[in-house]
Enzyme design. Structure first.
Site, mmCIF file in Angstrom:
data_model
loop_
_atom_site.group_PDB
_atom_site.id
_atom_site.type_symbol
_atom_site.label_atom_id
_atom_site.label_comp_id
_atom_site.label_asym_id
_atom_site.label_seq_id
_atom_site.Cartn_x
_atom_site.Cartn_y
_atom_site.Cartn_z
ATOM 1 N N GLU A 104 0.848 -1.198 0.000
ATOM 2 C CA GLU A 104 0.000 0.000 0.000
ATOM 3 C C GLU A 104 0.881 1.245 0.000
ATOM 4 O O GLU A 104 1.938 1.277 0.644
ATOM 5 C CB GLU A 104 -0.904 -0.015 1.236
ATOM 6 N N ASP A 106 0.214 5.383 0.556
ATOM 7 C CA ASP A 106 -0.886 6.215 1.070
ATOM 8 C C ASP A 106 -0.636 7.710 1.022
ATOM 9 O O ASP A 106 0.419 8.187 1.456
ATOM 10 C CB ASP A 106 -1.128 5.909 2.567
ATOM 11 N N GLU A 108 -3.092 10.368 2.954
ATOM 12 C CA GLU A 108 -4.292 10.559 3.768
ATOM 13 C C GLU A 108 -4.293 12.001 4.277
ATOM 14 O O GLU A 108 -3.243 12.525 4.660
ATOM 15 C CB GLU A 108 -4.349 9.576 4.941
ATOM 16 N N THR A 122 1.487 10.360 5.098
ATOM 17 C CA THR A 122 1.966 9.425 4.078
ATOM 18 C C THR A 122 2.495 8.168 4.756
ATOM 19 O O THR A 122 3.019 8.212 5.878
ATOM 20 C CB THR A 122 3.078 10.041 3.205
ATOM 21 N N ASP A 197 -11.747 8.686 16.119
ATOM 22 C CA ASP A 197 -11.123 7.917 17.198
ATOM 23 C C ASP A 197 -9.604 7.965 17.133
ATOM 24 O O ASP A 197 -8.931 7.463 18.035
ATOM 25 C CB ASP A 197 -11.607 6.462 17.170
ATOM 26 N N GLY A 202 -4.746 14.042 18.364
ATOM 27 C CA GLY A 202 -4.647 12.972 19.351
ATOM 28 C C GLY A 202 -5.982 12.598 19.960
ATOM 29 O O GLY A 202 -6.076 12.343 21.157
ATOM 30 N N ARG A 275 9.811 5.455 19.796
ATOM 31 C CA ARG A 275 8.990 4.396 19.204
ATOM 32 C C ARG A 275 9.838 3.186 18.814
ATOM 33 O O ARG A 275 9.439 2.039 19.006
ATOM 34 C CB ARG A 275 8.279 4.951 17.969
#
Length: 290
Positions: A104, A106, A108, A122, A197, A202, A275
């Site tokens: 995919e 993207d 968005e 992206t 959601d 956030g 992360r």
């Protein structure tokens, strides 16, 4: 028939046991190029097939997909996004294969409260794995007029462009063990849906349904690409602009990306050490322009 066209067509036929048709760039009618996938009358084709609008209300969003599948190409779409208080809404334009381990690519567009900027999100998935997000606050109001959003997908790299300005490049680092979309056929998709959601600030801001219906506008879809048709009996080639096959980022493009990423980028997964506490993904060490 050019050598590159022949090679690509032959590769498609051999690898996929179906035929490829290389099509010239043409801004086709939405009637000819797209199928409405959900939302019923919330998705409307108008102006003789040249325009398409998607709407969202409290009951449903809407979307469409290309009739054809593709293996590499340049894909352009002009969009005008939901104006005003678009918080909670997500408008999309992307390529995707189907099934487990899908690929995919993207674009968005995450809505926001009135006067606050859209977030352009992206991502790239390969073999079902994504987590390669970059996000931007763009340098214009994307609700005031149409702007062109482009995905270039070739064997060497994926380039995201806005009004022909490169904002991101994701290079093929398969040699370093990084998956890259090279073999799965993809359709073009677009949608408008409610994502309050996760989408806005956030999740602090929810969709204001008193402002519904929300509407986004699409026009001038163009696929200069290898179009794959399972029913094709032969492989044909039409002379077209094949520059996308080897398109990269030249010196001017690198300057543009530096400007976009220094002035307008708000998130880059390659800088997210929290992360990726066990180390950044391999491709982050190999290119400044991801």
């Amino acid at each position: 028939m050019g050598h590159s066209s022949y090679s690509s067509s032959k590769a498609c036929a051999v690898a996929l046991t179906i035929s490829c048709l290389i099509v010239a760039a043409s801004a086709g009618s939405f009637y000819d190029e797209m199928d409405i996938t959900f939302g019923g009358e919330r998705a409307k084709i108008s102006n003789g097939g040249q325009d398409l609008s998607l709407s969202l209300d409290q009951y449903s969003g809407s979307g469409f997909q290309s009739k054809h599948k593709y293996l590499f190409g340049r894909f352009d779409m002009q969009l005008k996004l939901v104006p005003g208080n678009s918080a909670g809404t997500v408008t999309t334009f992307y390529l995707s294969s189907q099934g487990a381990g899908h690929d995919e690519i993207d674009f968005e567009f995450l809505g926001n409260t009135t006067g606050s900027p859209y977030t352009i999100h992206t991502n790239v998935y390969s073999q079902g794995k994504g987590d390669k997000e970059q996000q931007f606050h763009i340098w214009f109001d994307p609700t005031a007029a149409f702007h062109t959003y482009t995905i270039v997908w070739n064997t060497q790299r994926i380039i995201f462009l806005i009004d022909n300005i490169p904002v991101r490049v994701f290079n093929n680092h398969e040699a370093a063990g990084v998956p890259f979309p090279t073999s799965q056929l993809m359709r073009v998709y677009a949608s408008l849906w409610n994502a309050d959601d996760w989408a806005t600030q956030g999740v602090r801001v929810k969709t204001d349904w008193t402002k519904a219906p929300f509407t986004a506008y699409y026009r001038k879809f163009n696929a200069n690409a290898d179009k794959v048709s399972p029913n094709a009996k032969s492989t044909n080639s039409v002379d077209d602009n094949q520059a996308w096959r080897t398109q990269g980022i030249d010196a001017a493009g690198r300057n543009r990306i530096r400007w976009v990423q220094s002035k307008h980028m708000i998130y880059n997964y390659c800088n997210d050490h929290k992360r990726f506490s066990n180390g950044l993904p391999a491709e982050c060490k190999r290119s400044r322009f991801l």
